[in-house]
Write a protein that holds these residues in place. Structure first.
Motif, PDB file in Angstrom:
ATOM      1  N   LEU A 226       0.831  -1.204   0.000  1.00 40.30           N
ATOM      2  CA  LEU A 226       0.000   0.000   0.000  1.00 40.30           C
ATOM      3  C   LEU A 226       0.865   1.254   0.000  1.00 40.30           C
ATOM      4  CD1 LEU A 226      -2.922   0.914  -0.032  1.00 40.30           C
ATOM      5  CD2 LEU A 226      -2.936   0.815   2.469  1.00 40.30           C
ATOM      6  N   ALA A 227       1.979   1.213   0.734  1.00 41.63           N
ATOM      7  CA  ALA A 227       2.889   2.370   0.752  1.00 41.63           C
ATOM      8  C   ALA A 227       3.482   2.620  -0.634  1.00 41.63           C
ATOM      9  CB  ALA A 227       3.994   2.139   1.775  1.00 41.63           C
ATOM     10  N   ARG A 228       3.853   1.549  -1.325  1.00 40.60           N
ATOM     11  CA  ARG A 228       4.411   1.725  -2.672  1.00 40.60           C
ATOM     12  C   ARG A 228       3.366   2.275  -3.636  1.00 40.60           C
ATOM     13  NH1 ARG A 228       7.166  -3.242  -1.273  1.00 40.60           N
ATOM     14  NH2 ARG A 228       5.428  -4.459  -2.136  1.00 40.60           N
ATOM     15  N   LEU A 229       2.160   1.809  -3.489  1.00 43.81           N
ATOM     16  CA  LEU A 229       1.098   2.303  -4.360  1.00 43.81           C
ATOM     17  C   LEU A 229       0.811   3.783  -4.109  1.00 43.81           C
ATOM     18  CD1 LEU A 229      -1.345  -0.747  -4.240  1.00 43.81           C
ATOM     19  CD2 LEU A 229      -0.183   0.132  -6.287  1.00 43.81           C
ATOM     20  N   THR A 230       0.767   4.191  -2.838  1.00 43.06           N
ATOM     21  CA  THR A 230       0.484   5.602  -2.547  1.00 43.06           C
ATOM     22  C   THR A 230       1.616   6.501  -3.041  1.00 43.06           C
ATOM     23  OG1 THR A 230       1.411   5.373  -0.315  1.00 43.06           O
ATOM     24  CG2 THR A 230      -0.974   5.098  -0.543  1.00 43.06           C
ATOM     25  N   ALA A 231       2.819   5.954  -3.142  1.00 40.31           N
ATOM     26  CA  ALA A 231       3.941   6.741  -3.674  1.00 40.31           C
ATOM     27  C   ALA A 231       3.779   7.003  -5.170  1.00 40.31           C
ATOM     28  CB  ALA A 231       5.257   6.013  -3.408  1.00 40.31           C
ATOM     29  N   ARG A 232       2.969   6.199  -5.818  1.00 37.01           N
ATOM     30  CA  ARG A 232       2.747   6.347  -7.261  1.00 37.01           C
ATOM     31  C   ARG A 232       1.602   7.306  -7.581  1.00 37.01           C
ATOM     32  NH1 ARG A 232       5.435   1.580  -6.966  1.00 37.01           N
ATOM     33  NH2 ARG A 232       6.358   0.713  -8.877  1.00 37.01           N
ATOM     34  N   GLY A 233       0.783   7.604  -6.580  1.00 36.02           N
ATOM     35  CA  GLY A 233      -0.349   8.480  -6.820  1.00 36.02           C
ATOM     36  C   GLY A 233      -1.522   8.117  -5.939  1.00 36.02           C
ATOM     37  N   PRO A 234      -2.667   8.764  -6.125  1.00 35.25           N
ATOM     38  CA  PRO A 234      -3.839   8.495  -5.289  1.00 35.25           C
ATOM     39  C   PRO A 234      -4.282   7.023  -5.378  1.00 35.25           C
ATOM     40  CG  PRO A 234      -4.123  10.512  -6.543  1.00 35.25           C
ATOM     41  CD  PRO A 234      -2.900   9.844  -7.090  1.00 35.25           C
ATOM     42  N   VAL A 235      -4.665   6.467  -4.236  1.00 30.00           N
ATOM     43  CA  VAL A 235      -5.094   5.068  -4.151  1.00 30.00           C
ATOM     44  C   VAL A 235      -6.418   5.007  -3.409  1.00 30.00           C
ATOM     45  CG1 VAL A 235      -4.566   2.766  -3.266  1.00 30.00           C
ATOM     46  CG2 VAL A 235      -2.719   4.222  -4.110  1.00 30.00           C
ATOM     47  N   ARG A 236      -7.377   4.322  -4.013  1.00 29.05           N
ATOM     48  CA  ARG A 236      -8.660   4.108  -3.338  1.00 29.05           C
ATOM     49  C   ARG A 236      -8.739   2.653  -2.874  1.00 29.05           C
ATOM     50  NH1 ARG A 236     -12.356   7.985  -3.479  1.00 29.05           N
ATOM     51  NH2 ARG A 236     -14.101   6.568  -3.056  1.00 29.05           N
ATOM     52  N   VAL A 237      -9.286   2.481  -1.676  1.00 32.93           N
ATOM     53  CA  VAL A 237      -9.389   1.158  -1.071  1.00 32.93           C
ATOM     54  C   VAL A 237     -10.812   0.954  -0.563  1.00 32.93           C
ATOM     55  CG1 VAL A 237      -8.694  -0.214   0.946  1.00 32.93           C
ATOM     56  CG2 VAL A 237      -6.960   0.894  -0.467  1.00 32.93           C
ATOM     57  N   ARG A 238     -11.300  -0.279  -0.672  1.00 37.13           N
ATOM     58  CA  ARG A 238     -12.582  -0.640  -0.086  1.00 37.13           C
ATOM     59  C   ARG A 238     -12.320  -1.588   1.087  1.00 37.13           C
ATOM     60  NH1 ARG A 238     -15.218  -3.147  -4.243  1.00 37.13           N
ATOM     61  NH2 ARG A 238     -16.204  -1.199  -4.918  1.00 37.13           N
ATOM     62  N   VAL A 239     -12.882  -1.257   2.249  1.00 37.43           N
ATOM     63  CA  VAL A 239     -12.737  -2.073   3.454  1.00 37.43           C
ATOM     64  C   VAL A 239     -14.124  -2.540   3.875  1.00 37.43           C
ATOM     65  CG1 VAL A 239     -12.023  -2.110   5.879  1.00 37.43           C
ATOM     66  CG2 VAL A 239     -10.699  -0.801   4.211  1.00 37.43           C
ATOM     67  N   ALA A 240     -14.263  -3.842   4.158  1.00 36.31           N
ATOM     68  CA  ALA A 240     -15.543  -4.391   4.618  1.00 36.31           C
ATOM     69  C   ALA A 240     -15.286  -5.256   5.849  1.00 36.31           C
ATOM     70  CB  ALA A 240     -16.205  -5.205   3.520  1.00 36.31           C
ATOM     71  N   LEU A 241     -15.769  -4.794   6.997  1.00 33.22           N
ATOM     72  CA  LEU A 241     -15.601  -5.527   8.248  1.00 33.22           C
ATOM     73  C   LEU A 241     -16.975  -5.895   8.804  1.00 33.22           C
ATOM     74  CD1 LEU A 241     -12.925  -3.321  10.103  1.00 33.22           C
ATOM     75  CD2 LEU A 241     -12.542  -5.201   8.475  1.00 33.22           C
ATOM     76  N   ASP A 242     -17.119  -7.150   9.171  1.00 32.72           N
ATOM     77  CA  ASP A 242     -18.334  -7.597   9.861  1.00 32.72           C
ATOM     78  C   ASP A 242     -17.893  -8.074  11.242  1.00 32.72           C
ATOM     79  OD1 ASP A 242     -20.789  -8.440  10.654  1.00 32.72           O
ATOM     80  OD2 ASP A 242     -20.915 -10.152   9.281  1.00 32.72           O
ATOM     81  N   CYS A 243     -18.069  -7.217  12.227  1.00 34.31           N
ATOM     82  CA  CYS A 243     -17.604  -7.498  13.593  1.00 34.31           C
ATOM     83  C   CYS A 243     -18.266  -6.480  14.517  1.00 34.31           C
ATOM     84  CB  CYS A 243     -16.068  -7.371  13.674  1.00 34.31           C
ATOM     85  SG  CYS A 243     -15.435  -5.756  13.120  1.00 34.31           S
TER      86      CYS A 243
END
Length: 466
Positions: A227-244
């Protein structure tokens, strides 16, 4: 006249001063035999194997936690402890059901993460904002992360005594609240661990009063790197889904086994570990080993030729992981018996070899403390007065005046496995565990045999942190 006054003052002070605590030579000799028999025994490993195999992971409040309580009660009886009983412990119940995350867009790919204990459920999509450490996120202006996902990329440092866990643990405990204040809709962190495997580390988090909790999770180290390498390349969108999330209250139990003392059975030396674990692995190093080795130490003391004067009380504490609930409950219930508790020690740092011993022994017990250290020295254990503090579940009682001891384990690789799916029995070295059993048996036996006390008394103190 002044001479008479001085004489009275001298007599008064002499009466008030505690007499020196010493350990009889017969007990020292018996402890040497106990040490050698413990080193030759695999009992601690067999008990730990039983717990992690027959019960497995033991998330507090779960069905498996209830089975672990039954297991511990039965195991104490099987081992021949003179008295076995349960003390109830009630706490909020948190459940994990499912969790997943993925990078969206051009570089779409899954991320390996796990929800932090205490996180709410939620599905969130947003741009990642990376922070190098907790301080950087805490400095973010209010509202600056609106609609975004905060990501702290702090790398925990490896240390024999686990010193790196303090800063790493604070990222887990304080990071989510800092993210909420900055307006974030979710929180991610590099796991508080020292490994480089795709095993995320869970653990409890907290949300400050007045804040609405947000989904919060820890990434496995390689996924944090990705994720750090990706953010160094530019904007990064992530989807998080937690059921807890939290689901009412649960009641578990501190499970207690006691080997009765020969002449002062109402006075006790406390040793133990915590029975619960996180749900990703089988809770072998955290803290099946602590339960197994202290049960074994108690058993070996019970079958020794020369019984100690005081009782040995072994406690399998409930729900340490989510807030020291078992330790707090024990301290509250036994608050009026602080002085009857000679000293306490808890094993909750894996199964590495013990390399150092220290305690809170006051001046009048220093001679006895040194005698214990000398009996531990053949195990490769150094006396380190003034270092360390009480174990987690011992600390609430230590804050009420309980004397404590620290038997420091080598935790160089502990945080490679801590709170991960990799916390399994194969990570335990049976010989190292036998050395732990020997150390706890010698310590508890000699403390229980001492002629005099180690300074336990009802008072409010702030014990040093382990």
């Amino acid at each position: 006249m002044w001479a008479a006054i001085a004489a009275v003052l001298f007599v008064g002070s002499a009466v008030a001063a505690p007499r020196e605590t010493r350990i009889p030579e017969a007990a020292i000799a018996a402890a040497g035999e106990l040490r050698e028999s413990a080193l030759a025994s695999d009992l601690g490993y067999r008990i730990t194997e039983s717990l992690t195999t027959e019960v497995g992971p033991r998330l507090a409040g779960s069905e498996a936690d209830a089975r672990a309580v039954k297991w511990a009660e039965a195991k104490f009886r099987e081992l021949g402890f003179d008295k076995v009983w349960l003390e109830p412990v009630t706490f909020p119940k948190w459940e994990r059901r499912s969790e997943q995350a993925e990078v969206l867009g051009e570089h779409r790919q899954p991320l390996n993460l796990t929800a932090l204990g205490g996180s709410p459920a939620g599905k969130v999509e947003g741009e990642i904002v990376r922070f190098a450490d907790l301080a950087a996120l805490e400095a973010a202006p209010a509202g600056s992360l609106k609609g975004k996902i905060a990501f702290i990329d702090y790398r925990m440092e490896r240390a024999k005594d686990g010193a790196g866990y303090g800063p790493g643990g604070r990222v887990r405990s304080r990071g989510p609240s800092a993210a909420i204040r900055a307006g974030a809709s979710a929180y991610l962190m590099r796991s508080a661990g020292t490994d480089s495997h795709r095993n995320p580390h869970t653990g409890i988090t907290r949300f400050d009063d007045g804040l609405t909790p947000i989904p919060s999770a820890a990434l496995a180290a390689p996924d944090a790197d990705q994720l750090a390498r990706l953010t160094a390349r530019g904007p990064v969108r992530v989807r998080v889904a937690l059921d807890c999330g939290w689901d009412g209250e649960a009641t578990s139990h501190n499970v207690i086994g006691e080997i009765r003392g020969k002449s002062k059975p109402e006075e006790v030396v406390v040793i133990g570990g915590h029975l619960d674990s996180w749900d990703l692995g089988t809770g072998a190093i955290d803290d099946g080993a602590g339960v197994g080795l202290t049960m074994a130490a108690g058993k070996l003391i019970g079958q020794s030729k020369l019984r100690p004067a005081r009782s040995i009380r072994v406690i399998a504490f409930a729900n340490e992981e989510q807030g020291l609930y078992g330790g707090k409950a024990y301290a509250l219930k036994h608050d009026a018996q602080v002085k009857q508790h000679q000293i306490g020690a808890e094993s909750d740092f894996g199964a590495g070899r013990i390399y150092a011993y220290s305690s809170s022994a006051p001046a009048h017990a220093q001679a006895a403390d040194k005698q214990i250290a000398e009996a531990l020295a053949p195990l490769g254990i150094e006396h380190t007065p003034g270092k360390g503090g009480p174990g987690p579940d011992i600390s609430p009682f230590a804050a009420r005046g309980l004397a404590w001891a620290r038997l420091a384990q080598d935790g160089s690789d502990y945080f490679d496995y801590h709170h991960t799916p990799d916390d399994t029995l194969d990570k335990i070295d049976p010989k190292a565990l036998a050395q732990n059993v020997a150390a706890y048996a010698v310590f508890a036996y000699l403390a229980a045999s001492a002629d005099g006390d180690f300074g336990s008394e009802a008072k409010q103190v702030t014990p040093p942190e382990e």
